[in-house]
Design an enzyme around this catalytic site. Sequence first.
Site, mmCIF file in Angstrom:
data_model
loop_
_atom_site.group_PDB
_atom_site.id
_atom_site.type_symbol
_atom_site.label_atom_id
_atom_site.label_comp_id
_atom_site.label_asym_id
_atom_site.label_seq_id
_atom_site.Cartn_x
_atom_site.Cartn_y
_atom_site.Cartn_z
ATOM 1 N N LYS A 1 30.882 45.228 49.137
ATOM 2 C CA LYS A 1 30.331 46.493 49.658
ATOM 3 C C LYS A 1 29.799 46.257 51.064
ATOM 4 C CE LYS A 1 27.100 50.189 48.238
ATOM 5 N NZ LYS A 1 26.116 50.588 47.223
ATOM 6 N N SER B 177 26.664 55.296 45.491
ATOM 7 C CA SER B 177 27.112 55.067 46.842
ATOM 8 C C SER B 177 28.248 54.040 46.926
ATOM 9 C CB SER B 177 25.950 54.584 47.713
ATOM 10 O OG SER B 177 25.467 53.368 47.231
ATOM 11 N N SER C 50 24.055 53.343 41.942
ATOM 12 C CA SER C 50 25.213 53.221 42.824
ATOM 13 C C SER C 50 26.255 52.200 42.425
ATOM 14 C CB SER C 50 24.739 52.922 44.247
ATOM 15 O OG SER C 50 23.990 54.016 44.738
#
Lengths: 503, 99, 502
Positions: C85, C160, C184
């Site tokens: 990420k 997210s 997330s």
Amino acid sequence: MSAPIPYADAVAEFEPVIGMEVHVELGTESKIFCGCPTAFGAPPNAQVCPVCLGLPGSMPVMNAMAIESTIRIGLALNCSIAQWCRMARKNYFYPDMPKDYQVSQYDEPLCVDGYLDVMVPTDDGPMVVRVGIERVHLEEDTGKLTHAGGATGRIHGADYSLVDYNRAGIPLVEIVTKPVIGTGALAPEVARAYVTELRDIMRGLGVSDVKMEEGSLRCDANVSLNLPGAERGTRSETKNVNSLRSVERAVRSEIERQAGVLKSGGRVVQETRHFHEDTGVTTPGRSKEHAEDYRYFPEPDLVPIAPDPEWVEELRSSLPEQPSVHRARLAEAWGIGDFEMATLVNAGVLELVEASVAAGVAPDAARKWWAGEFTRIANESGVEPASLAVAPADIARVEELIASGALNDKLARQVFEGVIAGEGTPDEVVAARGLAVVSDDGALLAAIDEALAAQPDVAEKIRGGKVQAAGAIVGAVMKATRGQADAAKVRELLLERLGVIDN
Amino acid sequence: MSAITRAEVAHLARLARLDLAEDELDHYAEQLDVILTSVARVSEVAADDIPPTSHPVPLVNVTRPDEARPSLARADALAAAPAVEDERFRVPRILEEQE
Amino acid sequence: MSTPLERDLIRQSAATLAEAIAEGEVSAREVTQAHLDRIAEVDDRVHAFLHVDGQGALATADAVDASRAAGELLGPLAGVPLALKDILAMKDVPTTCGSRILEGWRPPYDATVVERLRAAGIPILGKTNMDEFAMGSSTEHSAFGPTHNPWDLDRIPGGSGGGSAAAIASFEAPLAIGTDTGGSIRQPAAVTGTVGVKPTYGGVSRYGLVALASSLDQAGPCTRTVMDAALLHSVIGGHDPRDSTSIPDPMPDVVAAAARADVRGMRIGLVRELTGEGYQAGVEQRFREAVEILEHLGAEVVEVSCPHFDYALGAYYLILPSECSSNLARFDGMRYGLRVGDEGDRSVEEVMSLTREAGFGPEVKRRIMLGTYALSSGYYDAYYGQAQKVRTLIQRDFDAAFAQCDVLVSPTAPTTAFRIGEKVDDPLAMYLNDVATIPVNMAGNCAMSLPVGLAPEDGLPVGLQVMAPPMADDRLYLVGGALEGALRDRWGHLLIEEVPSL
């Protein structure tokens, strides 16, 4: 616009209240939250890392020595040490702050509620003032800004600024006093004595080199005035107070200014002011359009600090001798009283006297030179006595020369003048300037005869038994020899010459 | 009655250094109002004698020894800077002097 | 293994690939190259990646191959590639956090998680897309365009960490790292039919993880199987002296737990407040069916009540904005990243404001202002202060529930994947996606989402959330492993095998 009124008038009418905020840069090896070195004077941005630069993703880890030093400072100031407390974020934007928040302490300082007794000499003897300590807490320092493009190098009028983050993250201890009341006309001296005493304590603890000129001891002075019996007045905060002398001058100048404002019917504005070394007065900082709201909240990246009570007691019992105890010991050893000691402290020369005694100078002589001649020279040059270029060894040497008769007091002053001006060691100055006492009897007698010939009536008086009149001849000989004669020797030779016995 | 006014949003934007346009102020005021009204129900919870939790994990006294370690190479420290002069970060002129 | 493996390298689990590499059946380079090829093939449609580092990944793979050839012992996931990420600092590799304000920024250091991945010989394929600064539940708030759900490219992959989940679900990588502040990792896992774990707070180092809400953030594994998640969790977890909030105690043995995968005798609590109104019917249905399976596997299921969970969303949307308003203050254009407006004689105050206005998206600005408000003098006690107290009450609710149960379960998210654009203009509707995941972040304990079926009404994946006490991460894997095994037995394959081909 009102004008300041003379100090004596100001303190006759108003009561000053002072408060001091002192920041001490701890002399730790590494920064407060990272391992970057803390050495002064490194090339810009050579001592930074992701943590102290506040790079995205970086995280702080507390320096154990910073906590320990803060607690020791609190203990030396008779504070209570928190059993549990947290660091907090103080949020505001400024280019010298890598994270745009400063990690500090807010409503949970490490140390609270202490005191420090300071002594100031007065006409009626030494006065002891107990300065209350509100809090002692730990925080991180910011980077250093230099302002470019303007005329003065100051922020106003600069085109842009440059930031060096070497200083960002150096541990700072903030010491805040409670308001100090009842000092009256001595407020400036009390302020100076307080900062001096704090400085000595830090040195004694070994937590900082506390050099005001290098910024490892910073002082903000708060001053307000009120009429006797009335409510406390609005206070101003003065920054850029970079020496002990400036502390005294800044407080004095603020009292005069605020009294002038109040006398003319105006109101003192709560503001931050800037002290100017050259003029000795304060000017207002740029006033802020909006009040700042720091939005304090507990620092989530650091865990609470809970000092072990047993450890705190260990720290307390291993504190070094308090400066006041140390001074009492010296006073006894030197055979001086509180007043004389306070004078030495107030003049900022106690350590210098101590060092001189350690170098072999008699205490009386050391005191005489430091509190007298050297303080005078320092004041005239606008510097601190400690920065004069005269070492304890120099004083020891000059005293030796005086004792052996090679120098008299007047000549000694000239020798010191030369040493301080950088002309060399005492012996080198004596030689270069030809300052030796004239010990050649022949030369002296020649000068005596000249003087007698020039003042025959005085010669008559002396022959007639008025021995006191000898002073005029001795004076003339001293003048002729540019003070390089030993006055007592001259007198002796003179009386012998005239066949007069000195009774 | 709204929880937050346009003027308050302007104040927040200034505190947070966000140069919002005029129409954005209205837009955000509306949205923040809705959100604030919704989250305000936390005050319904009677919590006077409840201690706040600032740290979910009950650690204390995490420290490191006072030892110096190598810093970043200066070039790395300055590499991403928008402007550099004299090995320092160059920043625009500062209007409001900070205490 | 034979040719099918070589053809379908991208469809294998990480555990299988690791074994094949260790056995010499396939080279690490082949495995990494196969995934780079897959990314090149499908990412134009999925848009899981913001940056692909083929060179770096292959270099790591080659080093693993060299180690193996030299007879050295390989780590348990050596040579198995991973998607990271874009919120984790990776030295000299663009790290944007999904934001324009960091466009082009290359950190001069590695996050601890990245250091551990490198030390484990895990090739990092690239950085995955995310909602800007991890604020969102759909990845629509990325400054660089949304990621698309491999199950239906018109739908969100969750947020997210939608990029990491989509990379896993589209077989672009067998391993990914996500971060979880309010769900997330878990919510994207639920809507993409994959596995996601939020470790106990402090269980994985946050050093190098760009902070959103410091007291809530945690990095964790995203995978297609429970065992893969356990293996990755072991690599990244454990104490880090550079993170003061990192737990000093040793990690529980999550790999052993995933292998045991046994729920006999466990007490499983159904949280009353996390079902019912607001939850899509098909989500509820699959959830209840999965709970029944757990009962058949030997667990005892009881209902528990955590009354303060109803306030969790409100408290979260006060605590998170408060902390993030402070954490994001450093993005001011002075030391790195975007700088706007520095011409003429603009002041630093103006340049900071112009930079942040241009660099931050609307959701970030919303939360910054919310947080600034909640912390400001006069409002602190009513908002932030009160939220911190609700947090204590949520912890107490969990403590009381865990006194009766070993784990708690709920649906991970109230709905399946919604359409791109459907909720992006309605912040409150978006926030509601996190209603089941937020309580765990508030309390600091751990949770996992694993796929339990497709919702009948739309054929989209549904996730079940398992929650365990702090430091009891192994229990997640006991339950997850058992449930996954039972479902695989029932279906004959993992749910992810049903994802439409791209």
